[in-house]
Design a protein around this motif. Sequence first.
Motif, mmCIF file in Angstrom:
data_model
loop_
_atom_site.group_PDB
_atom_site.id
_atom_site.type_symbol
_atom_site.label_atom_id
_atom_site.label_comp_id
_atom_site.label_asym_id
_atom_site.label_seq_id
_atom_site.Cartn_x
_atom_site.Cartn_y
_atom_site.Cartn_z
ATOM 1 N N LYS A 1 0.815 -1.215 0.000
ATOM 2 C CA LYS A 1 0.000 0.000 0.000
ATOM 3 C C LYS A 1 0.851 1.269 0.000
ATOM 4 O O LYS A 1 0.502 2.257 -0.635
ATOM 5 C CB LYS A 1 -0.892 -0.025 1.242
ATOM 6 C CG LYS A 1 -1.817 1.137 1.393
ATOM 7 C CD LYS A 1 -2.719 0.859 2.570
ATOM 8 C CE LYS A 1 -3.782 1.901 2.673
ATOM 9 N NZ LYS A 1 -4.891 1.436 3.504
ATOM 10 N N GLY B 1 3.786 1.399 -1.222
ATOM 11 C CA GLY B 1 4.691 1.329 -2.369
ATOM 12 C C GLY B 1 6.038 0.703 -2.070
ATOM 13 O O GLY B 1 7.016 0.978 -2.769
ATOM 14 N N GLN C 1 11.387 6.568 2.035
ATOM 15 C CA GLN C 1 11.003 5.168 2.206
ATOM 16 C C GLN C 1 10.862 4.836 3.688
ATOM 17 O O GLN C 1 9.915 4.157 4.095
ATOM 18 C CB GLN C 1 12.053 4.265 1.551
ATOM 19 C CG GLN C 1 12.043 4.368 0.027
ATOM 20 C CD GLN C 1 13.206 3.642 -0.622
ATOM 21 O OE1 GLN C 1 14.286 3.532 -0.043
ATOM 22 N NE2 GLN C 1 12.999 3.149 -1.832
ATOM 23 N N ARG D 1 7.613 6.062 4.924
ATOM 24 C CA ARG D 1 6.491 5.236 4.463
ATOM 25 C C ARG D 1 6.415 3.932 5.264
ATOM 26 O O ARG D 1 5.321 3.433 5.537
ATOM 27 C CB ARG D 1 6.609 4.978 2.964
ATOM 28 C CG ARG D 1 6.259 6.250 2.166
ATOM 29 C CD ARG D 1 6.232 5.997 0.678
ATOM 30 N NE ARG D 1 7.564 5.969 0.098
ATOM 31 C CZ ARG D 1 7.917 5.200 -0.937
ATOM 32 N NH1 ARG D 1 7.045 4.364 -1.473
ATOM 33 N NH2 ARG D 1 9.143 5.261 -1.414
ATOM 34 N N GLU E 1 6.380 11.651 -2.149
ATOM 35 C CA GLU E 1 6.005 10.244 -2.015
ATOM 36 C C GLU E 1 5.326 9.979 -0.668
ATOM 37 O O GLU E 1 4.457 9.114 -0.572
ATOM 38 C CB GLU E 1 7.219 9.332 -2.207
ATOM 39 C CG GLU E 1 8.312 9.489 -1.168
ATOM 40 C CD GLU E 1 9.621 8.802 -1.582
ATOM 41 O OE1 GLU E 1 10.061 7.914 -0.851
ATOM 42 O OE2 GLU E 1 10.200 9.154 -2.647
ATOM 43 N N VAL F 1 1.093 9.046 0.068
ATOM 44 C CA VAL F 1 0.552 7.991 0.932
ATOM 45 C C VAL F 1 -0.480 8.581 1.893
ATOM 46 O O VAL F 1 -1.545 8.005 2.130
ATOM 47 C CB VAL F 1 1.692 7.292 1.707
ATOM 48 C CG1 VAL F 1 1.138 6.385 2.792
ATOM 49 C CG2 VAL F 1 2.573 6.500 0.759
#
Length: 245
Positions: A128, A130, A146, A149, A179, A183
Amino acid sequence: MIRISQLHKSYADNDVLKGIDLEVDQSQVVVVIGPSGSGKSTLLRCCNGLEVAQRGTIEICGERLLDHGTLLAEKALNRLRTQVGMVFQSFNLFPHLSVLDNVTIGPRTLRGMRAEQANEQGEALLAKVGLAAKATAMPNSLSGGQKQRVAIARALAMEPRVMLFDEPTSALDPELVGEVLQVMKLLAKEGMTMMVVTHEMGFARDMADRVVVMDQGSIIEADTPDVIFSRPKEERTRSFLQAVL
Ligand code: ADP
Ligand code: MG
């Protein structure tokens, strides 16, 4: 989902929250803005019991986390906390655990979820945000975007009913901000109830149902993004926006 009334918090003789009243309805996105030191982080931290305010009441999903300055007893507090996910500026991942284990450790240790089920859920959450391909990676090998996330996936693994974000993109290089915001937008569109402290005014404009402006421990103005950004009533809002936009 969140109802805060007359919240007062001080550190020694520093009054940090001076009678905050704020409600967040189900599926609403409330963005909190304001100058550094105005009490935004303290307000969020009070909402999951990381800080205890001296006076006031905080209800989460109808349950009193803080009842006229008295915090819920430990067992009930821990249960209520699992309903409130929190994402910080610093990602706070466990460096010695893989990405997937970072996401599954909460459900496994706090909810006694079986490894198989936790892994299945964790993999779905990584997909979800990524990061399906990063399940076995170690946090150190990830970019800041990252990592953040993963932190969001980890918070979601506890199946919270409310998500609190405290400047989730402030530590990121500019090219990685998008990014993470993407989300957060996905979560908002799915109907997650969110309280977000951010300096990303684009996010506030696009996603907020209400923008709350704090200054020196008080909410000085709260309205739709349209009103706050186009025709704020308070001079202090105007000068803050001028400084950040
Ligand atoms: P913001 O997030 O809007 O920048 P904070 O909630 O972090 O504001 O801080 C509000 C005020 O509370 C500041 O004056 C800060 O110095 C003070 N403060 C925050 N945390 C602590 C703490 N743990 N001990 C003492 N003072 C604190
Ligand atoms: Mg802060």
